[in-house]
Design an enzyme around this catalytic site. Structure first.
Site, PDB file in Angstrom:
ATOM      1  N   GLU A  51       0.812  -1.215   0.000  1.00 38.54           N
ATOM      2  CA  GLU A  51       0.000   0.000   0.000  1.00 38.54           C
ATOM      3  C   GLU A  51       0.847   1.267   0.000  1.00 38.54           C
ATOM      4  O   GLU A  51       0.583   2.184  -0.756  1.00 38.54           O
ATOM      5  CB  GLU A  51      -0.958   0.011   1.195  1.00 38.54           C
ATOM      6  CG  GLU A  51      -2.111  -0.951   1.059  1.00 38.54           C
ATOM      7  CD  GLU A  51      -3.113  -0.561  -0.023  1.00 38.54           C
ATOM      8  OE1 GLU A  51      -3.237   0.631  -0.366  1.00 38.54           O
ATOM      9  OE2 GLU A  51      -3.784  -1.474  -0.542  1.00 38.54           O
ATOM     10  N   ASP A  72      -6.067   8.310  -0.471  1.00 40.60           N
ATOM     11  CA  ASP A  72      -5.635   7.356   0.545  1.00 40.60           C
ATOM     12  C   ASP A  72      -4.417   7.937   1.248  1.00 40.60           C
ATOM     13  O   ASP A  72      -3.510   8.451   0.597  1.00 40.60           O
ATOM     14  CB  ASP A  72      -5.280   6.016  -0.096  1.00 40.60           C
ATOM     15  CG  ASP A  72      -6.453   5.415  -0.859  1.00 40.60           C
ATOM     16  OD1 ASP A  72      -7.587   5.539  -0.390  1.00 40.60           O
ATOM     17  OD2 ASP A  72      -6.219   4.832  -1.931  1.00 40.60           O
TER      18      ASP A  72
END
Length: 149
Positions: A51, A72
């Site tokens: 991620e 994000d």
């Protein structure tokens, strides 16, 4: 002298950090993630690797038809539509009750608490595409071998 000490502490917390894998594994384990909702520590470290590449200052932009619809944030890439408020995403749910910028510093305690909240939802770790595409249903037993945990 006290002011200098306070400023150095504030700067240490406010600055971003790129973790080493084993260093992060120790922090995550110390914060109760090993086995949390039946996910091993290796799953958590794998998630973070794919991620954010261990970077607390990472920001990812999610686009639809070329327009940013959400972003994000941080080491876990916490989404601004569902989990935090960045002041830009429309109709944010902000289920972690946090400002997204809170996830961009070296203190990942709040990031961990929000990640736990994400995993408690029915999707579990499937909420993260990095985990879904690189870690799910894979043997991760070797993932932390060099960490000697």
């Amino acid at each position: 002298m006290k002011i200098l000490l306070i400023l150095s502490v504030l700067l240490a917390v406010a600055t971003p950090k790129v973790y080493q894998k084993c260093e992060l594994a120790r922090v995550l384990r110390g914060n109760g993630l090993d086995g949390f909702h039946r996910y091993s520590l290796a799953n958590w470290v794998c998630l973070v690797q794919y991620e954010s590449n261990y970077n607390t200052n990472a920001i990812g932009r999610n686009r639809k038809h070329g327009v940013i619809v959400s972003s994000d944030y941080g080491i876990f890439q916490i989404n601004s539509y569902w989990w935090c408020n960045d002041g830009q995403t429309l109709n944010t749910r902000n289920r972690c009750h946090k400002n997204c910028n809170d996830f961009l510093n070296s203190d990942i305690t709040d990031d961990i608490e929000c990640a736990k909240r994400v995993v408690r939802d029915p999707q579990g770790m499937y909420a993260w595409y990095g985990w879904q595409n690189n870690c799910a249903n894979r043997d991760l037993s070797h993932f932390l071998d060099e960490c000697h945990l």
